[in-house]
Motif scaffolding. Structure first.
Motif, PDB file in Angstrom:
ATOM      1  N   THR A  35     116.674  26.262  94.493  1.00 59.13           N
ATOM      2  CA  THR A  35     117.871  26.563  94.846  1.00 59.13           C
ATOM      3  C   THR A  35     118.416  27.940  94.009  1.00 59.13           C
ATOM      4  OG1 THR A  35     119.130  25.217  93.281  1.00 59.13           O
ATOM      5  CG2 THR A  35     118.789  24.428  95.698  1.00 59.13           C
ATOM      6  N   GLY A  36     118.754  29.088  94.968  1.00 60.22           N
ATOM      7  CA  GLY A  36     118.876  30.149  94.162  1.00 60.22           C
ATOM      8  C   GLY A  36     117.743  30.954  94.419  1.00 60.22           C
ATOM      9  N   PHE A  37     116.592  30.580  94.662  1.00 55.56           N
ATOM     10  CA  PHE A  37     115.456  31.324  94.622  1.00 55.56           C
ATOM     11  C   PHE A  37     114.575  31.116  95.925  1.00 55.56           C
ATOM     12  CE2 PHE A  37     116.330  30.399  90.379  1.00 55.56           C
ATOM     13  CZ  PHE A  37     116.335  31.525  89.641  1.00 55.56           C
ATOM     14  N   GLU A  38     115.485  30.815  96.989  1.00 57.22           N
ATOM     15  CA  GLU A  38     114.522  30.364  98.288  1.00 57.22           C
ATOM     16  C   GLU A  38     114.042  31.521  99.105  1.00 57.22           C
ATOM     17  OE1 GLU A  38     116.474  27.163 100.271  1.00 57.22           O
ATOM     18  OE2 GLU A  38     117.786  26.836  98.724  1.00 57.22           O
ATOM     19  N   ASN A  39     114.201  32.626  98.468  1.00 62.23           N
ATOM     20  CA  ASN A  39     113.285  33.893  99.075  1.00 62.23           C
ATOM     21  C   ASN A  39     111.765  33.768  98.569  1.00 62.23           C
ATOM     22  OD1 ASN A  39     113.889  34.746  96.519  1.00 62.23           O
ATOM     23  ND2 ASN A  39     114.382  36.867  97.193  1.00 62.23           N
ATOM     24  N   ARG A  40     111.517  32.854  97.601  1.00 59.10           N
ATOM     25  CA  ARG A  40     109.968  32.723  97.281  1.00 59.10           C
ATOM     26  C   ARG A  40     109.877  31.338  97.371  1.00 59.10           C
ATOM     27  NH1 ARG A  40     112.068  35.425  91.556  1.00 59.10           N
ATOM     28  NH2 ARG A  40     113.690  36.316  92.921  1.00 59.10           N
ATOM     29  N   GLN A  41     108.674  31.400  98.122  1.00 57.19           N
ATOM     30  CA  GLN A  41     108.062  29.988  98.218  1.00 57.19           C
ATOM     31  C   GLN A  41     106.721  29.807  97.748  1.00 57.19           C
ATOM     32  OE1 GLN A  41     108.522  28.032 101.940  1.00 57.19           O
ATOM     33  NE2 GLN A  41     110.703  28.482 102.214  1.00 57.19           N
ATOM     34  N   LEU A  42     106.236  28.563  97.256  1.00 62.51           N
ATOM     35  CA  LEU A  42     104.882  28.354  96.767  1.00 62.51           C
ATOM     36  C   LEU A  42     104.234  27.137  97.671  1.00 62.51           C
ATOM     37  CD1 LEU A  42     105.974  28.028  92.967  1.00 62.51           C
ATOM     38  CD2 LEU A  42     104.414  29.909  93.830  1.00 62.51           C
ATOM     39  N   THR A  43     103.092  27.307  97.962  1.00 60.44           N
ATOM     40  CA  THR A  43     102.328  26.162  98.741  1.00 60.44           C
ATOM     41  C   THR A  43     101.577  25.463  97.676  1.00 60.44           C
ATOM     42  OG1 THR A  43     100.667  27.569  99.423  1.00 60.44           O
ATOM     43  CG2 THR A  43     102.627  27.508 100.842  1.00 60.44           C
ATOM     44  N   ASP A  44     100.923  26.134  96.734  1.00 62.03           N
ATOM     45  CA  ASP A  44      99.682  25.494  95.867  1.00 62.03           C
ATOM     46  C   ASP A  44     100.233  25.190  94.361  1.00 62.03           C
ATOM     47  OD1 ASP A  44      99.746  27.978  95.101  1.00 62.03           O
ATOM     48  OD2 ASP A  44      97.881  28.219  95.329  1.00 62.03           O
ATOM     49  N   LYS A  45     101.749  25.340  94.116  1.00 59.77           N
ATOM     50  CA  LYS A  45     102.410  25.208  92.802  1.00 59.77           C
ATOM     51  C   LYS A  45     103.418  24.331  93.027  1.00 59.77           C
ATOM     52  CE  LYS A  45      98.912  27.724  90.651  1.00 59.77           C
ATOM     53  NZ  LYS A  45      97.827  27.153  89.595  1.00 59.77           N
ATOM     54  N   TYR A  46     103.755  23.622  91.898  1.00 67.80           N
ATOM     55  CA  TYR A  46     105.240  23.137  91.971  1.00 67.80           C
ATOM     56  C   TYR A  46     105.770  23.976  91.090  1.00 67.80           C
ATOM     57  CZ  TYR A  46     103.288  18.263  92.829  1.00 67.80           C
ATOM     58  OH  TYR A  46     102.639  17.136  93.105  1.00 67.80           O
ATOM     59  N   PRO A  47     107.332  24.476  91.473  1.00 69.21           N
ATOM     60  CA  PRO A  47     108.062  25.273  90.996  1.00 69.21           C
ATOM     61  C   PRO A  47     108.759  24.802  89.790  1.00 69.21           C
ATOM     62  CG  PRO A  47     108.934  24.823  93.066  1.00 69.21           C
ATOM     63  CD  PRO A  47     107.779  24.013  93.025  1.00 69.21           C
ATOM     64  N   LEU A  48     108.960  25.178  88.675  1.00 65.74           N
ATOM     65  CA  LEU A  48     109.646  24.786  87.781  1.00 65.74           C
ATOM     66  C   LEU A  48     111.105  25.561  87.773  1.00 65.74           C
ATOM     67  CD1 LEU A  48     107.124  24.327  84.750  1.00 65.74           C
ATOM     68  CD2 LEU A  48     108.065  22.627  86.069  1.00 65.74           C
TER      69      LEU A  48
END
Length: 646
Positions: free
Chosen positions: A527-540
Motif C-alpha cells: 500500500t502506498g506503492f501500488e504504481n510498482r508491482q513485482l511478480t518474481d519477488k516478495y516486496p518488503l
C-alpha cells in the motif's frame, strides 16, 4: 534404396538364458522366463534413413526383456497373485508399446509406409518351464485384468505409447528402459522404501502427481480434443492407481507399491504425456517442453506418524542415491515429487509434524522502495467502458480451506498440494459440480454464488492446524495462515469498447502455480506503492505499509467455451492498447486485491507445490462464474454505463 534389416536372433528370449540352470540329471531345466513376440522379422524392408533408429529401438526391446527377466528372477515369491502382471508384465507392455510406436514413426519420417500390426506385439507372457506348462497364458489372463487395473483399460493400446515416445524419454540410447527398470528398483530406494514403510505404517496414503494442464501454454484448436482426452486419461490413471493402492493395502513386500503401482503409473503417464506432445506436433505447433519430467508420481501417507519415520530414514538415502541415478539418467528431473517425498521424510523427523519449509530464500525478497514505478494502464478511449462493479464476499472469516483444485484436478483430493483460501461459494472442493455449486450457500452479500480461491499466505515460524495434513505440513507448507485485512473483488470495463456478459460456469485461472509456467502475472506490491508491482519477488514493505497481492484475470473471451484443455486458451489478456485480440470479445475484467498485515522482514510465504519452493512467481487465483443471467446483466449494465456499483 531399401535394405533388408538383419533380424536379431530370437532362439531363447532375451534374458532367458540367464534363467536356465542345469539339473542334477544333466538335463537342462528352465526357470520362469518372459517371452515376447519377435519384432524384427515383421519389419521387412527398412528404409536406409530409418535403419539406425530402427536398429536402436530393436536393441531397446531386447534390453527391456532382459531387464524384465532380471526383475522376474530377483522378485520371485514377492506380492500377490497379480504381482508379476502388475509389477513386470504390465510395465513391460507399456515400454514395448512406446518403442514399437517409435519404430513406426521412424518409417514415416523416412517417407515410407509404416509396418502394420506392431502394437499387437507389445504383450509378453511368462513361460514357466520345469513342468512344460505355459503360465504365460495364465498371466495373460491376469494381464487382461491386470492391464485394466493398471489403467490400460483407459490407456488401452492407445497408451501404447503413442506415442509412447515416452520411452524415448527414457532413452533411445538403450539406457532409458534399463534405467526405467532400474528406476523401478532405483525408485524403490527413492520412493518405495518410503512407500513400503508407509504401507507398513498402516495407512494406504494417496498418490499425487505433478499438474500437467498448466504446463501446456496455448493449445492449438486442432489439438484441443486430443489434448483434453489425454488430460482426462491422466486423471483416470491417478484415480485407478489410488483405487489399487487402497485395495492392496498390506500386500507384498516393502517394494510392492513402487513395483506394482507407482512404476506402472509412471510408464502410463510417460506414454500419455508423449501423446500430448505429438498432438501439438500434428497440429503444426511447437510441442511443450519438459512434459516428461511430470511422469513420476509420489505416495503421500495419510498417517504422518509411521510414514514419516519411514521416510525420515529412507528419504535422503533413497532420493540422493537412487533418485538421481535412476531418474536422472532417464531424463526425468521430475522425480521432484519423489524427491519431495524424501524431504517429507526428513521433515517428518521433526516428530510433531514440524516440517521445515524449503524456501523462500532471502533472494526472494526485495525492498519495495528500490523498485521503480512500472504499472502502465491503457488510456480509456471514447467508446470504452469505464464503470466498475464490486462484490463483497468477505475475507474468509469462516476459514474455509482445502488443498483441492476443482478446475485443474476435479475429483482429486489434495490435487493442489497447497491450501486455498475460499470466498463466495461455501461448498467448493474437488467433488464440486456446476449443480452442487449452484445449490450451495455463499459468503457474497449480493447472493452471487461464484467461487473465488487463491493460495493462502503464511507467517513463517508459527504453527497452524494443518501442520500434519496434506496441503499443509505434509506438503511442506508451514506457518500460520494469515487472514487478509481486506479482500476486494471488482469487475472493470474495457478501454476500447463495451463488455459483453461472461457465460455462467466460466472458469478462469490467472497466474501460474509452476515456476516457468505460462502467464505468471500475479502482482505483489505494498500500500502506498501500488504504481510498482513485482511478480518474481516478495516486496518488503516499510512500516505503516501493508502487503498487497493483485490478481488481474483474463478479460477477453473466445465467445464459445467456458473452459479449455489447459484452462487458458478460451480466455486471454487484452493487447497493449486494451483491446481484445481477433476472435475474442471483452467481458467484465475481474480483479482480486488482497491486503495483509505480515511479519516484518522475510518471514512470510505463499503456499505452493512442494517442489516450487514457495517462489512468489507461482502465485495465482481461480474463479468460477456462477452468476445467473440477471446478476451478470447488472454487472454489464453498470460497467457499460460508466457507474460505480456495489
Amino acid at each position: 534404396m531399401l535394405t533388408a534389416l538383419a533380424v536379431l536372433s530370437s532362439g531363447l528370449t532375451a534374458g532367458a538364458a540367464d534363467a536356465a540352470t542345469s539339473g542334477a540329471s544333466g538335463t537342462t531345466a528352465f526357470a520362469p522366463a518372459i517371452s515376447c513376440p519377435s519384432v524384427a522379422d515383421r519389419l521387412d524392408q527398412v528404409p536406409d534413413r530409418a535403419q539406425a533408429e530402427v536398429q536402436r529401438n530393436l536393441q531397446q526391446l531386447e534390453s527391456q526383456i532382459a531387464e524384465a527377466n532380471r526383475r522376474l528372477a530377483s522378485s520371485a515369491g514377492q506380492g500377490g497373485p497379480n504381482f508379476v502382471q502388475n509389477a513386470i508384465l504390465g510395465p513391460l507392455k507399456d515400454k514395448r508399446t512406446a518403442v514399437l510406436e517409435r519404430i513406426q514413426i521412424a518409417f514415416q519420417r523416412a517417407g515410407a509406409q509404416a509396418p502394420t500390426g506392431l502394437r499387437g506385439l507389445a504383450t509378453c507372457t511368462v513361460q514357466d518351464d520345469g513342468t512344460g506348462n505355459n503360465n504365460g497364458d495364465q498371466n495373460n489372463g491376469d494381464q487382461n485384468n491386470g492391464d485394466q487395473n493398471n489403467g490400460d483399460q483407459g490407456d488401452g493400446n492407445q497408451n501404447n505409447g503413442d506415442q509412447g515416445n515416452g520411452d524415448q524419454n527414457n532413452g533411445d540410447q538403450g539406457n532409458g528402459d534399463q534405467n526405467n527398470g532400474d528406476q523401478n528398483n532405483g525408485d524403490q530406494g527413492d520412493g518405495n522404501q518410503n512407500n513400503g514403510n508407509q504401507n507398513n505404517g498402516g495407512a494406504a496414503g494417496q498418490i499425487v502427481c505433478p499438474e500437467v494442464a498448466d504446463r501446456l501454454g496455448q493449445v492449438p484448436d486442432r489439438a484441443q480434443a486430443e489434448v483434453q482426452r489425454n488430460l482426462q486419461q491422466l486423471e483416470s490413471q491417478i484415480a485407478e492407481a489410488n483405487r489399487r493402492l487402497a485395495s492392496s493395502a498390506g500386500q507384498g513386500g516393502p517394494n510392492f507399491v513402487q513395483n506394482a503401482i507407482l512404476g506402472p503409473l509412471k510408464d502410463k503417464r510417460t506414454a500419455t504425456l508423449e501423446r500430448i506432445q505429438i498432438a501439438f506436433q500434428r497440429a503444426g505447433a511447437q510441442a511443450p517442453t519438459s512434459l516428461r519430467t511430470l511422469a513420476s508420481c509420489d505416495l503421500r501417507n495419510g498417517n504422518p506418524g509411521n510414514g514419516n519415520n519411514g521416510n525420515g530414514n529412507n528419504g535422503n538415502n533413497g532420493d540422493g542415491n537412487n533418485g538421481n541415478n535412476g531418474d536422472g539418467n532417464n531424463g526425468n528431473g521430475g522425480d521432484g515429487n519423489n524427491g519431495n517425498g524424501g524431504n517429507n521424510g526428513d521433515n517428518g523427523d521433526g516428530g510433531d509434524g514440524g516440517a521445515q519449509a524449503r524456501g523462500p530464500v532471502p533472494e526472494d525478497f526485495v525492498d519495495i522502495r528500490s523498485v521503480q514505478p512500472n504499472v502502465r494502464t491503457p488510456r480509456t478511449q471514447q467508446n470504452g467502458s469505464r464503470g466498475t462493479f464490486s462484490v463483497d464476499c468477505g475475507r474468509n472469516e469462516k476459514r474455509i480451506f482445502n488443498s483441492d483444485n476443482v478446475i485443474v484436478a476435479p475429483g482429486v483430493s489434495n490435487g493442489a498440494q497447497h491450501t486455498h483460501d475460499y470466498v463466495g461459494n461455501e461448498s467448493t472442493n474437488n467433488q464440486s459440480t456446476n449443480e452442487s455449486l449452484l445449490a450451495a450457500s455463499t459468503t457474497c452479500r449480493n447472493g452471487d454464488k461464484s467461487t473465488h480461491y487463491w493460495p493462502v499466505l503464511r507467517a513463517l515460524g508459527q504453527q497452524e492446524f494443518d501442520a500434519n495434513r496434506r496441503g499443509g505440513g505434509l506438503d511442506l507448507n508451514v506457518g500460520k495462515i494469515l487472514t487478509p485485512v481486506s479482500v476486494q473483488i471488482t469487475f472493470k470495463g474495457n478501454p476500447t469498447g463495451k463488455v459483453v456478459a461472461a457465460p455462467q460456469f466460466l472458469r478462469i485461472i490467472t497466474g501460474n502455480a509452476r515456476v516457468g509456467g505460462a502467464e505468471a502475472n500475479a502482482g505483489w506490491t505494498c500500500t502506498g506503492f501500488e504504481n510498482r508491482q513485482l511478480t518474481d519477488k516478495y516486496p518488503l514493505c516499510p512500516r505503516g505499509s501493508r502487503l498487497v497481492r493483485v490478481f488481474d484475470f483474463q478479460s477477453c473471451w473466445d465467445g464459445q467455451n467456458v473452459d479449455s484443455a489447459n484452462h487458458r486458451t478460451h480466455v486471454t489478456f487484452p493487447q497493449a492498447d486494451g483491446g481484445c485480440p481477433q476472435g475474442f470479445q471483452p467481458i467484465p475484467a475481474l480483479e482480486h486485491r488482497l491486503v495483509y498485515n505480515v511479519p516484518q522482514g522475510p518471514n512470510f510465504a505463499v503456499d505452493t507445490f512442494p517442489e516450487e519452493l514457495h517462489k512468489p512467481v507461482t502465485d495465482h487465483s481461480d474463479f468460477i462464474n456462477l452468476m445467473n443471467e440477471q446478476q451478470m446483466g447488472q454487472v454489464v449494465d453498470c460497467i457499460n454505463s460508466g457507474r460505480r456499483c456495489r
